[in-house]
Design a protein around this motif. Structure first.
Motif, PDB file in Angstrom:
ATOM      1  N   UNK A   2      52.557  46.378  39.934  1.00  0.00           N
ATOM      2  CA  UNK A   2      52.629  47.831  40.073  1.00  0.00           C
ATOM      3  C   UNK A   2      52.136  48.281  41.447  1.00  0.00           C
ATOM      4  N   UNK A   3      51.039  47.692  41.928  1.00  0.00           N
ATOM      5  CA  UNK A   3      50.484  48.105  43.228  1.00  0.00           C
ATOM      6  C   UNK A   3      51.458  47.810  44.377  1.00  0.00           C
ATOM      7  N   UNK A   4      52.004  46.598  44.458  1.00  0.00           N
ATOM      8  CA  UNK A   4      52.967  46.353  45.544  1.00  0.00           C
ATOM      9  C   UNK A   4      54.209  47.244  45.464  1.00  0.00           C
ATOM     10  N   UNK A 139      47.279  50.371  51.112  1.00  0.00           N
ATOM     11  CA  UNK A 139      47.248  50.180  49.658  1.00  0.00           C
ATOM     12  C   UNK A 139      46.811  48.746  49.343  1.00  0.00           C
ATOM     13  N   UNK A 140      47.326  47.783  50.080  1.00  0.00           N
ATOM     14  CA  UNK A 140      46.961  46.382  49.841  1.00  0.00           C
ATOM     15  C   UNK A 140      45.465  46.153  50.045  1.00  0.00           C
ATOM     16  N   UNK A 141      44.906  46.770  51.067  1.00  0.00           N
ATOM     17  CA  UNK A 141      43.470  46.614  51.346  1.00  0.00           C
ATOM     18  C   UNK A 141      42.644  47.256  50.237  1.00  0.00           C
ATOM     19  N   UNK A 142      43.058  48.414  49.773  1.00  0.00           N
ATOM     20  CA  UNK A 142      42.275  49.199  48.811  1.00  0.00           C
ATOM     21  C   UNK A 142      42.487  48.799  47.350  1.00  0.00           C
ATOM     22  N   UNK A 144      42.535  46.894  43.973  1.00  0.00           N
ATOM     23  CA  UNK A 144      41.788  45.820  43.317  1.00  0.00           C
ATOM     24  C   UNK A 144      42.663  45.053  42.324  1.00  0.00           C
ATOM     25  N   UNK A 145      43.805  45.625  41.973  1.00  0.00           N
ATOM     26  CA  UNK A 145      44.670  45.001  40.966  1.00  0.00           C
ATOM     27  C   UNK A 145      45.902  44.320  41.569  1.00  0.00           C
ATOM     28  N   UNK A 146      46.025  44.355  42.881  1.00  0.00           N
ATOM     29  CA  UNK A 146      47.203  43.750  43.509  1.00  0.00           C
ATOM     30  C   UNK A 146      47.086  42.221  43.481  1.00  0.00           C
ATOM     31  N   UNK A 149      48.571  37.528  47.004  1.00  0.00           N
ATOM     32  CA  UNK A 149      49.490  37.362  48.130  1.00  0.00           C
ATOM     33  C   UNK A 149      49.792  38.683  48.840  1.00  0.00           C
ATOM     34  N   UNK A 150      49.496  39.802  48.178  1.00  0.00           N
ATOM     35  CA  UNK A 150      49.941  41.097  48.686  1.00  0.00           C
ATOM     36  C   UNK A 150      49.314  41.465  50.032  1.00  0.00           C
ATOM     37  N   UNK A 151      48.015  41.310  50.177  1.00  0.00           N
ATOM     38  CA  UNK A 151      47.356  41.692  51.431  1.00  0.00           C
ATOM     39  C   UNK A 151      47.839  40.863  52.622  1.00  0.00           C
ATOM     40  N   UNK A 152      47.871  39.531  52.533  1.00  0.00           N
ATOM     41  CA  UNK A 152      48.363  38.788  53.710  1.00  0.00           C
ATOM     42  C   UNK A 152      49.835  39.067  54.034  1.00  0.00           C
ATOM     43  N   UNK A 153      50.643  39.282  53.020  1.00  0.00           N
ATOM     44  CA  UNK A 153      52.057  39.598  53.281  1.00  0.00           C
ATOM     45  C   UNK A 153      52.173  40.977  53.921  1.00  0.00           C
TER      46      UNK A 153
END
Length: 185
Positions: A2-4, A139-142, A144-146, A149-153
């Protein structure tokens, strides 16, 4: 997921809105500054080079923070990483304002009928995409439920878009015109 998905949707909306504004806005130098350089373009080139350097430092800092360089990260690195990232973002907003306000998003033909160079179109689209990617990265940084892989991508995509925008603007300018001078020199 949902987050991504929410982040990608929000980022796409931001990119499209910036592009739409750039297309419908009548470009003007009114409301811009040169910060002492001879032209708005010269000022943007210098700031864009700084943004590019900060982007490279962001990637190196992230790799160091996540232990990918094989060297223990010092305690101050997280703070330095956030400060340099915030600085790059603020400078990017300043440069983007001057791009959209003074130049707009040109596609097709200029007002005089000459075709807009492909580099100019690509740069404008990349610039809009950068700010969509910024939304995704925040959003990726903030989040907690992502997924992990989401932040590095998100960071990698933002970096790639930002460097492409830098190369199609400041990189092109420097290779064509050389380093810009300030107004007093």
């Amino acid at each position: 997921m949902a987050a991504p998905l929410a982040a990608l949707t929000a980022g796409a909306v931001v990119a499209v809105l910036l592009g739409a504004f750039g297309k419908v806005h009548d470009p003007t130098l009114s409301g811009t500054t040169t910060l002492g350089f001879r032209t708005v373009i010269a000022m943007k080139v210098v700031l864009t080079v700084v943004i590019g350097v900060l982007a490279v430092l962001q990637v190196l800092g992230a790799l160091w923070l996540y232990g990918k360089l094989g060297i223990a990260a010092p305690r101050w690195l997280g703070t330095a990483h956030r400060i340099s990232g915030t600085t790059a973002l603020l400078l990017s907003v300043f440069v983007a304002y001057h791009c959209l306000w003074a130049l707009g998003l040109e596609t097709g033909r200029f007002h005089d009928g000459t075709p807009v160079p492909v580099r100019t179109v690509v740069h404008g689209v990349l610039g809009c995409a950068v700010f969509g990617a910024v939304v995704v990265k925040v959003v990726a940084v903030r989040s907690r439920r992502a997924p992990g892989w989401f932040l590095p991508v998100a960071g990698g995509v933002l970096f790639a878009l930002l460097i492409a925008a830098v190369l199609t603007s400041a990189g092109w300018y420097l290779s064509t015109h050389g380093w810009p001078s300030t107004g007093g020199y």
